[in-house]
Design an enzyme around this catalytic site. Structure first.
Site, short mmCIF file in Angstrom:
data_model
loop_
_atom_site.label_atom_id
_atom_site.label_comp_id
_atom_site.label_asym_id
_atom_site.label_seq_id
_atom_site.Cartn_x
_atom_site.Cartn_y
_atom_site.Cartn_z
N GLY A 166 -59.80 113.95 -46.52
CA GLY A 166 -60.45 113.22 -45.53
C GLY A 166 -62.14 113.56 -45.18
N LYS A 167 -62.27 114.82 -45.50
CA LYS A 167 -63.64 115.24 -45.56
C LYS A 167 -64.21 115.24 -44.20
CE LYS A 167 -64.68 115.04 -50.57
NZ LYS A 167 -63.60 114.19 -51.21
#
Lengths: 271, 271
Positions: free
Chosen positions: A93-94
């Site tokens: 998801g960074k």
């Protein structure tokens, strides 16, 4: 049998059990699939069934589920429950925000979606990252050097003595008090993989960019591998998902990686 | 009446109609609210009803909805539909990934959730950011200098001549071919607000950090304001959400901001 407490220990077990360093990205695309989020869930469930014998980790990227709206998140939660218990699941998801917001993101990844690990950005610094790393039983991969063309726009800036990506690596390593921190390093830049490995001999790498993005499997694996099954997690998404035979494609990637290991001098012995 | 095509034009209209630069963050917290995502939706719907006369933009942060799992995304989509048509909605998600993945995130924000604007991180560089900026009718705020203590860990590194946050600002400005790019600049660092404004006299700022984080409203507004109603969007979340009287709190913030404007020499005339 109880699974080990630490993410990287669970990853090592899964890797050894399958002789595999392959991570399969579960990134459904509406251009390839119909029936919306239901179709994405059915497709990825089938991919897991076909590929789990050759795969030591699954990595759904949040973007590909969010594009379906709320139904996508529901499908992702259902998919997570269908992955075999002994294979860890990494939410790509960074995320990155101030600490109270990162706490909510960590709750989403680790509690609501029960993910074993997650990817994060370091731009907000240590107080932000600690909201993830304090989950001692979960893994945290910090985005270090990305696989895309634009990676050079900021990541290679000298700061002022070393490139920014080495500063990011250093910051991530400084937060590894729970032995649960890794780095995302793209296979499209094997020179940087080697350089980051030289500076950080032990930290686990997640290596995306093989297949569509043109990453160099042999050079990247050779540079990343240190003998630890958690040191070199190779991520492939489209190259498996949209292959004519995903089971065969996953096994071919698994064997290609192992062929590189067989000829790589590991800096320390396999565990 | 049709609304203007560009996000910043819609923001200017909403700002002028209410004499307000206040953006209210819609960030529900399970510690303050019960009944899960349903409770969050009911609470934030009530906040919108109480505050819309003083608010020119609403900013739900994705993290606070994701922490409820799939139900949170459904609640966010319902909330978005309940916000008055003439008030733009900004999804604060701070996404960043390689281009095909950013395309999916942009689909999620702009198509699935119908947001008017979104926040992004620049670490992946220009090819990544363009997946958002190519939506000419939506706004894109690039995270530049954050409001938290860890902001100095990376953002102030010299690269090698100027701090990283100025490089981020320069990269963002270089992508502003659709007049839809802004910067996120924390009010906790008014010196940096002033410095970034000096380098980029015209680019719109989103300014978080007022209230709980201790941002300096007067100094930040004074440094950011350039006479354009889109130049200085002040975001407050907890200071409105959990006030005894949210309507009154929003109006007090609105007036406090306007009081600063009344004494600020704007570098160019109000539009």
């Amino acid at each position: 049998m109880d699974s080990p407490a630490g993410f990287f220990d669970r990853l090592r077990l899964a890797s050894r059990a399958r002789s595999s360093l392959l991570c399969v990205g579960l990134d459904p695309s509406p251009e390839h699939l119909d029936r919306g989020a239901d179709g994405a869930l059915a497709f990825c469930t089938d991919i897991v069934e076909r590929t789990h014998a050759a795969t030591c980790c699954y990595k759904p990227n949040a973007a590909f589920w969010e594009q379906y709206g709320p139904d996508g998140w529901r499908a992702l939660a259902l998919l997570r429950a269908r992955i075999p218990d002994d294979i860890p699941v990494l939410l790509d998801g960074k995320r990155a925000d101030v600490a109270p917001t990162m706490r909510a993101y960590a709750t989403a990844a680790f509690d609501a979606l029960r993910m074993d690990a997650a990817t994060v950005h370091a731009y907000h610094g240590s107080d932000s990252l600690r909201e993830y790393t304090r989950y001692a039983d979960r893994g945290v991969y910090v985005v270090c050097r990305t696989s895309n063309p634009g990676s050079r726009d900021l990541q290679h800036l000298l700061t002022p003595d070393v490139p920014l990506y080495l500063r990011v690596a250093r910051l991530a390593a400084s937060l590894d008090t729970n032995s649960n921190v890794g780095l995302v390093v793209g296979t499209t830049a094997p020179e940087q993989v080697r350089e980051i490995r030289e500076h950080h001999p032990e930290i686990p790498f997640l290596l995306p960019g093989i297949g569509w993005q043109g990453g160099d499997l042999e050079a990247a694996v050779g540079a990343a591998w240190n003998g630890d099954p958690a040191s070199c997690l190779i991520s492939v998404s489209r190259g498996v998902l949209y292959a004519d035979d995903p089971a065969k494609a996953a096994d071919v990637y698994r064997r290609q990686i192992n062929d590189v290991l067989a000829t790589s001098p590991a800096p320390r012995s396999a565990q």
